[in-house]
Design an enzyme around this catalytic site. Structure first.
Site, PDB file in Angstrom:
ATOM      1  N   PHE A 248     -14.227  25.266  19.385  1.00  0.00           N
ATOM      2  CA  PHE A 248     -12.908  25.873  19.166  1.00  0.00           C
ATOM      3  C   PHE A 248     -12.803  27.318  19.678  1.00  0.00           C
ATOM      4  O   PHE A 248     -11.712  27.830  19.842  1.00  0.00           O
ATOM      5  CB  PHE A 248     -12.496  25.820  17.687  1.00  0.00           C
TER       6      PHE A 248
ATOM      7  N   ASP B 230     -15.700  17.764  22.097  1.00  0.00           N
ATOM      8  CA  ASP B 230     -16.032  17.991  23.499  1.00  0.00           C
ATOM      9  C   ASP B 230     -15.735  19.453  23.833  1.00  0.00           C
ATOM     10  O   ASP B 230     -14.757  19.999  23.324  1.00  0.00           O
ATOM     11  CB  ASP B 230     -15.155  17.071  24.356  1.00  0.00           C
TER      12      ASP B 230
ATOM     13  N   TYR C  84     -14.229  22.715  25.702  1.00  0.00           N
ATOM     14  CA  TYR C  84     -13.062  22.950  26.548  1.00  0.00           C
ATOM     15  C   TYR C  84     -13.460  22.717  28.010  1.00  0.00           C
ATOM     16  O   TYR C  84     -14.540  23.119  28.440  1.00  0.00           O
ATOM     17  CB  TYR C  84     -12.565  24.384  26.394  1.00  0.00           C
TER      18      TYR C  84
END
Length: 245
Positions: free
Chosen positions: A88, A75, A77
């Site tokens: 990431f 998902d 951030y």
């Protein structure tokens, strides 16, 4: 309009050029039009991350023909200023999130990167911007590509998973071998989409603080590079340069 901005225009979702033909059948399905309408409606009513035009940043940064490694997140951030369409990664100036911090720690343990010259211990890079990885052929793909602000998994089961499954299958279908990186139980379920006879799959714990004991010490980055070298390909240079002098 740049490739990084070619998305969510007037309720449509437009892919970067290198991915359009290979995913044309997928984007022509009714669910994809419904997904575009859902995202547009969400943006009209709520704050949604990443910003409009950045849903396909990962695909824009790593063209289809250049993919060497596919690293699957889940998902985006969901806090302010973090998500920019690459799993990431965060933009320059944004605090490094905990999962990426653990990835950096593991890069220090695994490959000796991010070493403080004074102490020999771990030194955190000053940014979490992973574009240097993407530009080397590392596709930073999330399974879901949008999220409502501060509501994790709020765009789950709206169609994104079907689309990103198609991305995984399209990479698996190429003649060129690839390394698929599946961290955590959610990502590991995607192994059924991958031709494991032709590609290498690196599995392990997720770098989230909730599962870091299964991640730290697992040495995934050296495994990825060993697989690439086994394919006769150039390994990834994992160094993230500091952006401040």
């Amino acid at each position: 309009m740049t490739e990084l901005a070619e998305a969510s225009v007037g309720g449509t979702l437009e892919l970067p050029e290198s991915w359009r033909e290979v995913l044309a059948e997928e984007t022509g399905k009714p669910y994809f039009a419904q997904l575009a309408e859902f995202v547009a409606a969400q943006r009209a009513e709520h704050e949604v991350f990443p910003p409009a035009g950045q849903e396909f940043s990962a695909l824009a940064a790593t063209p289809y023909q250049d993919v060497k490694v596919l690293l699957l997140g889940q998902d985006p951030y969901h806090d302010n200023g973090q998500a920019h369409g690459m799993s990431f990664s965060v933009l320059p100036g944004v605090k490094v999130p905990p999962s990426l911090r653990n990835m950096y720690k593991e890069l220090h343990t695994d490959l000796g990167l991010f070493t403080d010259p004074a102490t020999g211990g771990f030194r955190m890079p000053d940014n979490g911007y992973l574009m240097p990885w993407a530009e080397q052929g590392l596709l930073l793909l999330n399974a879901v590509l949008t999220v409502q602000a501060h509501k994790a998994n709020s765009h789950k089961d709206k169609g994104w998973e079907q689309f990103t499954d198609a991305v995984i299958k399209a990479v698996s279908a190429r003649e060129e071998p690839c390394v698929f990186v599946l961290w955590g139980n959610y990502a590991k379920k995607k192994i059924k989409l991958i031709d494991t006879e032709r590609h290498v799959v690196v599995q392990g714990g997720h770098p989230s603080p909730l599962s870091q004991k299964l991640f730290l010490g697992s040495k995934p980055f050296s495994q990825i590079n060993a697989a690439l070298e086994g394919f006769g390909q150039k390994p990834i240079d994992w160094q993230i340069p500091d952006l401040k002098g």
